[in-house]
Design an enzyme around this catalytic site. Sequence first.
Site, PDB file in Angstrom:
ATOM      1  N   GLY A 196       1.635  -2.594  -6.249  1.00 31.45           N
ATOM      2  CA  GLY A 196       1.475  -1.290  -5.598  1.00 31.45           C
ATOM      3  C   GLY A 196       0.109  -0.710  -5.913  1.00 31.45           C
ATOM      4  O   GLY A 196      -0.898  -1.045  -5.285  1.00 31.45           O
ATOM      5  N   GLY A 197       0.059   0.141  -6.934  1.00 31.83           N
ATOM      6  CA  GLY A 197      -1.165   0.877  -7.291  1.00 31.83           C
ATOM      7  C   GLY A 197      -2.424   0.020  -7.333  1.00 31.83           C
ATOM      8  O   GLY A 197      -3.466   0.404  -6.774  1.00 31.83           O
TER       9      GLY A 197
ATOM     10  N   SER B  36       3.894  -2.366 -12.074  1.00 31.09           N
ATOM     11  CA  SER B  36       2.727  -2.129 -12.932  1.00 31.09           C
ATOM     12  C   SER B  36       1.932  -3.402 -13.236  1.00 31.09           C
ATOM     13  O   SER B  36       1.437  -3.590 -14.350  1.00 31.09           O
ATOM     14  CB  SER B  36       3.144  -1.432 -14.233  1.00 31.09           C
ATOM     15  OG  SER B  36       3.680  -0.161 -13.945  1.00 31.09           O
TER      16      SER B  36
ATOM     17  N   TRP C  56       0.822  -1.225   0.000  1.00 24.61           N
ATOM     18  CA  TRP C  56       0.000   0.000   0.000  1.00 24.61           C
ATOM     19  C   TRP C  56       0.851   1.268   0.000  1.00 24.61           C
ATOM     20  O   TRP C  56       0.340   2.357  -0.182  1.00 24.61           O
ATOM     21  CB  TRP C  56      -0.913   0.023   1.219  1.00 24.61           C
ATOM     22  CG  TRP C  56      -1.974  -1.033   1.241  1.00 24.61           C
ATOM     23  CD1 TRP C  56      -2.063  -2.156   0.453  1.00 24.61           C
ATOM     24  CD2 TRP C  56      -3.119  -1.067   2.099  1.00 24.61           C
ATOM     25  NE1 TRP C  56      -3.185  -2.871   0.774  1.00 24.61           N
ATOM     26  CE2 TRP C  56      -3.850  -2.231   1.790  1.00 24.61           C
ATOM     27  CE3 TRP C  56      -3.593  -0.239   3.122  1.00 24.61           C
ATOM     28  CZ2 TRP C  56      -5.026  -2.578   2.445  1.00 24.61           C
ATOM     29  CZ3 TRP C  56      -4.771  -0.576   3.788  1.00 24.61           C
ATOM     30  CH2 TRP C  56      -5.477  -1.733   3.443  1.00 24.61           C
TER      31      TRP C  56
ATOM     32  N   GLU D 271      11.764  -6.483  -9.138  1.00 27.62           N
ATOM     33  CA  GLU D 271      11.032  -5.267  -9.477  1.00 27.62           C
ATOM     34  C   GLU D 271      11.928  -4.324 -10.283  1.00 27.62           C
ATOM     35  O   GLU D 271      12.669  -3.522  -9.698  1.00 27.62           O
ATOM     36  CB  GLU D 271      10.581  -4.547  -8.195  1.00 27.62           C
ATOM     37  CG  GLU D 271       9.573  -5.304  -7.388  1.00 27.62           C
ATOM     38  CD  GLU D 271       8.635  -4.365  -6.646  1.00 27.62           C
ATOM     39  OE1 GLU D 271       7.426  -4.540  -6.780  1.00 27.62           O
ATOM     40  OE2 GLU D 271       9.103  -3.445  -5.958  1.00 27.62           O
TER      41      GLU D 271
ATOM     42  N   GLU E 222      12.143   2.163  -3.595  1.00 33.20           N
ATOM     43  CA  GLU E 222      11.860   3.498  -3.042  1.00 33.20           C
ATOM     44  C   GLU E 222      12.653   3.725  -1.764  1.00 33.20           C
ATOM     45  O   GLU E 222      13.092   4.840  -1.479  1.00 33.20           O
ATOM     46  CB  GLU E 222      10.344   3.653  -2.814  1.00 33.20           C
ATOM     47  CG  GLU E 222       9.618   3.809  -4.146  1.00 33.20           C
ATOM     48  CD  GLU E 222       8.181   3.319  -4.160  1.00 33.20           C
ATOM     49  OE1 GLU E 222       7.605   3.107  -3.069  1.00 33.20           O
ATOM     50  OE2 GLU E 222       7.627   3.144  -5.267  1.00 33.20           O
TER      51      GLU E 222
ATOM     52  N   HIS F 133      12.887  -2.369  -0.861  1.00 38.20           N
ATOM     53  CA  HIS F 133      12.121  -1.790  -1.964  1.00 38.20           C
ATOM     54  C   HIS F 133      12.932  -0.659  -2.592  1.00 38.20           C
ATOM     55  O   HIS F 133      13.622   0.075  -1.890  1.00 38.20           O
ATOM     56  CB  HIS F 133      10.775  -1.275  -1.456  1.00 38.20           C
ATOM     57  CG  HIS F 133       9.848  -0.927  -2.578  1.00 38.20           C
ATOM     58  ND1 HIS F 133       9.952   0.239  -3.284  1.00 38.20           N
ATOM     59  CD2 HIS F 133       8.820  -1.620  -3.131  1.00 38.20           C
ATOM     60  CE1 HIS F 133       9.026   0.252  -4.232  1.00 38.20           C
ATOM     61  NE2 HIS F 133       8.321  -0.855  -4.157  1.00 38.20           N
TER      62      HIS F 133
ATOM     63  N   GLY G 181       5.105   1.757 -10.931  1.00 35.16           N
ATOM     64  CA  GLY G 181       4.223   2.928 -10.958  1.00 35.16           C
ATOM     65  C   GLY G 181       4.192   3.649 -12.296  1.00 35.16           C
ATOM     66  O   GLY G 181       3.691   4.767 -12.382  1.00 35.16           O
TER      67      GLY G 181
HETATM   68  P1  PGA Z   1       3.219  -0.650  -8.854  1.00 39.77           P
HETATM   69  O1  PGA Z   1       4.247  -0.765  -7.636  1.00 39.77           O
HETATM   70  O2  PGA Z   1       2.415  -1.919  -8.882  1.00 39.77           O
HETATM   71  O3  PGA Z   1       2.381   0.559  -8.526  1.00 39.77           O
HETATM   72  O4  PGA Z   1       4.014  -0.479 -10.094  1.00 39.77           O
HETATM   73  C1  PGA Z   1       4.890  -1.983  -7.360  1.00 39.77           C
HETATM   74  C2  PGA Z   1       5.787  -1.827  -6.149  1.00 39.77           C
HETATM   75  O5  PGA Z   1       6.373  -0.747  -5.966  1.00 39.77           O
HETATM   76  O6  PGA Z   1       5.935  -2.762  -5.353  1.00 39.77           O
END
Ligand code: PGA
Length: 254
Positions: free
Chosen positions: A234-235, A213, A10, A167, A97, A95, A173
């Site tokens: 994610g999204g 994605s 999330w 990833e 990020e 991750h 994203g």
């Molecule tokens: P996303 O993110 O599905 O929005 O591309 C995946 C993630 O960061 O784990």
Amino acid sequence: MRKPLIVGNWKMNKTVTESIGLIKEMIDFVQDYEQTEVVICPPFTSLWVARELIQDTNIVLGAQNISYHNEGAYTGEVSARMLQNIGCDYVILGHSERRSYFQESSEDVAKKVRQALNFGIKPIVCVGERLVERETGKAREIVSEEAAAIFEVLNKQEIVNIVFAYEPIWAIGTGKSATPQDASEIIKYIRTLVGNKYDETIAQHIRILYGGSVSPENIKSLMAEPDIDGALVGGASLQALTFSKLVKFQQLQL
Ligand code: PGA
């Protein structure tokens, strides 16, 4: 047989009130569905209420980060023991990020992995390359360096409790998922690395997800690849109906 695993990340979304609504809806959609293991990773503030709501359901709880310290004067950090106590079975670590915005090194990630395992929490370890690295043919090199830092700190008994998530950063994203073939190629490569470092039985046992994605439009073709064991989402995990379609990908008609 590796059971498919769909994990909802999330990120920094949903208040406690919003989390309650989302989880209740998710339970309605996915309860009694046993073909996929379902994990949700809400923000720290929603973990407790999530735990209460998903008790007696097939949904499992995960967190999005952990401190590599045990406890003490580390303002703003959350320890593995706290997450264990709240009922987290999984934690997302490394991750991209966190690696890029919070300067987490592969060594930091490895320390966090150790800490999670010490408290019986299964790490979902993210690895993946940037666009420029893919374009210059360095995807395997990056993934192998990130995985090697984890291998360094884990023995055979421990590595089996890890889930890897490939990833590619350019796919997160962006709406631009990796093709099933490209994702599978790197995932197979990660499995080979596990096999070389440990053994073939462990390589066949360990689950490796794809993330970036993932949507109801592409999940079926991704999951059709025998080496892709699930998705880190994610999204598309922030909307109950969409997420439930991913969980029930086996039933999707395309
Ligand atoms: P996303 O993110 O599905 O929005 O591309 C995946 C993630 O960061 O784990």
